[in-house]
Design a protein around this motif. Sequence first.
Motif, PDB file in Angstrom:
ATOM      1  N   ALA B  77      -1.767   6.110   0.243  1.00 54.22           N
ATOM      2  CA  ALA B  77      -2.544   5.511  -0.842  1.00 54.22           C
ATOM      3  C   ALA B  77      -3.719   4.729  -0.278  1.00 54.22           C
ATOM      4  CB  ALA B  77      -1.657   4.609  -1.690  1.00 54.22           C
ATOM      5  N   CYS B  78      -3.514   4.039   0.848  1.00 53.82           N
ATOM      6  CA  CYS B  78      -4.623   3.305   1.478  1.00 53.82           C
ATOM      7  C   CYS B  78      -5.675   4.284   1.985  1.00 53.82           C
ATOM      8  CB  CYS B  78      -4.131   2.456   2.646  1.00 53.82           C
ATOM      9  SG  CYS B  78      -3.181   1.031   2.138  1.00 53.82           S
ATOM     10  N   ILE B  80      -6.414   7.194   0.899  1.00 56.11           N
ATOM     11  CA  ILE B  80      -7.195   7.760  -0.203  1.00 56.11           C
ATOM     12  C   ILE B  80      -7.971   6.655  -0.924  1.00 56.11           C
ATOM     13  CG2 ILE B  80      -7.091   9.031  -2.375  1.00 56.11           C
ATOM     14  CD1 ILE B  80      -4.341  10.067  -1.416  1.00 56.11           C
ATOM     15  N   GLY B  81      -7.253   5.568  -1.231  1.00 54.86           N
ATOM     16  CA  GLY B  81      -7.795   4.555  -2.137  1.00 54.86           C
ATOM     17  C   GLY B  81      -8.919   3.736  -1.554  1.00 54.86           C
ATOM     18  N   THR B 133       3.038   8.006  -3.622  1.00 51.79           N
ATOM     19  CA  THR B 133       1.593   7.965  -3.405  1.00 51.79           C
ATOM     20  C   THR B 133       0.853   7.893  -4.737  1.00 51.79           C
ATOM     21  OG1 THR B 133       1.976   9.353  -1.485  1.00 51.79           O
ATOM     22  CG2 THR B 133      -0.297   9.077  -2.170  1.00 51.79           C
ATOM     23  N   TYR B 134       1.320   8.665  -5.704  1.00 50.12           N
ATOM     24  CA  TYR B 134       0.693   8.623  -7.027  1.00 50.12           C
ATOM     25  C   TYR B 134       0.741   7.211  -7.594  1.00 50.12           C
ATOM     26  CZ  TYR B 134      -0.577  10.034 -11.764  1.00 50.12           C
ATOM     27  OH  TYR B 134      -1.217  10.164 -12.966  1.00 50.12           O
ATOM     28  N   THR B 137      -1.652   4.782  -5.369  1.00 51.84           N
ATOM     29  CA  THR B 137      -3.075   5.039  -5.127  1.00 51.84           C
ATOM     30  C   THR B 137      -3.980   4.355  -6.148  1.00 51.84           C
ATOM     31  OG1 THR B 137      -2.535   7.157  -4.155  1.00 51.84           O
ATOM     32  CG2 THR B 137      -4.798   6.840  -4.827  1.00 51.84           C
ATOM     33  N   SER B 189       0.093  -2.271  -5.092  1.00 46.01           N
ATOM     34  CA  SER B 189       0.515  -0.906  -4.781  1.00 46.01           C
ATOM     35  C   SER B 189       1.934  -0.907  -4.258  1.00 46.01           C
ATOM     36  CB  SER B 189      -0.402  -0.288  -3.741  1.00 46.01           C
ATOM     37  OG  SER B 189      -1.669  -0.136  -4.272  1.00 46.01           O
TER      38      SER B 189
END
Lengths: 260, 264
Positions: B77-78, B80-81, B133-134, B137, B189
């Motif tokens: 998530a990090c 991507i986010g 992850t969903y 994110t 998150s």
Amino acid sequence: MGRLKQLAVDVAWTLVPFLVLGVLWEIVARSGIYPPKLFPSLVTVFDALLRLTVSGILWVNTQGTLLRLVLGFLLAAVIGVLLGIAMGRYRFVEDVFLPIVSIGYPIPGLAYAPLFVLWFGLGDLPAVLLVGIASSFSVIINTWKGVKAVKQIWIRAAESMGATDRQMFYKVILPASLPYIFTGMRLGLAQAWRILVAVEMLTAVSKGLGWMIFGAQEFLATDVMLVGIAMIGAIGLLLEKQVFKRLETYTVVRWGMMTA
Amino acid sequence: MSAGSSFSWTSFWRGTAGVVVTLIAWEIFARSGLFSQALSPPLEAIGTSLVQLTLDGSMIKNAASTLGRVLLGLSLACLIGIPLGILMARFRVWERFWMPLVSVLMPIPSLAWVPLFILWFGIGDVTMIVVVTYAATFPMIYNVWAGVRSVSPIWLRAASSMGAGERVLFWKVVIPGSMPYIITGVRLSFGRAWIAVIGGELLASPSWGLGRIIFDAKEFLNSSVMLAALLVIGALGLLFERVVFQAIERRTVARWGMIVGWKQ
């Protein structure tokens, strides 16, 4: 004319991402990487949406979910606001309950689900209780913070002007802590919404969007599942953007305590 | 725990009394026979289960796989986010393209996807990590975006008038300036991921995991094991929230004087 053009540009910008996503989805769906049963094309999904809407199944399930959400959330709001105010006003209540609340807060409410099913059986009762308990913590904590954050000067001013306890509560403390209480409710509602779907799957309620998705899995009806997910997203968006924004505009923003 | 107020023994004893009274109430409830003891086990049984599961190593293994999933999902998530959030905040085109998608996908609870993900990715770690992850994110993207936008233009102008290049501006001003938001994002998150992983484990039952313990124990009416697992879940959540993230905050943004580190 300039305004109209601006509007058209804005609309286009909002639509483009979804169009791109839709086209990508269609490409994957039609490429045959996944069998169409598992990754349906958007046409099939729209078909399912129409079918479920016309037959009323979608509405019945949505109703069940919303009813559960409202009941659970009301439970959380009542417990949360009462306990939070008591904790903020009385040192004794704060001392007794703060450790318990702090211990209970980090346990995800969802983890209680199997236990609640054993205690209360399958169905609506454990679902509503779970959602209520899970969302009450953020209401409690925010209400407590809000009551503690009321400016001492306001209290003294009201006191010196001879306000009674009752007036003090209704005219000073409650309005002053309302922004925090709303934040707590908003967080609580969002939390309730996030777990409600899973709770429905675990407690096997008779009607609900979560259950619709879970049940559709048995029949590999991915189109029905996607319709359920889309509906859940739409309601979530509506709750976030409409319900509490409105409430805030009519109260704390109008009183000049917060800027929108 | 109490915000700002100084430590007092009266509060401490009252708090302890509150916890003790709760425990006693549970014990009375458990032994009253209102529910059978298989459903509401006394404290001793919960303690025994906890010790037993810890000693035979299964609790540690289950907790480790749950935590592993959360940390992996959080890292993804990090990955991507953070870049996406920064790009969205710096470039109008990125913001206009991604913002509608983010605001529509964010309100969908990750757990609603679980049955579909099971069909797509099977029962197991892939599904779990995708779900985590969903969940993690979107708060990440949102907070990074808000953080970068919150960097005061005065700082940017000051730095560039002192001759900072794009690179320096980014690493020395934009990133530290948005750090409080980024850390809040990681925290949020983690909270989301923690709920998602437990829910996912309950629904998808992978071979290991704290949610799996609870799920299995339910089949055998082993409520003492369920409660022991609940305690571990709560303790781990508390540990991350109070110890890990607060330590990170103290070392970074509080030290830089950007937030007041009021929690000792």
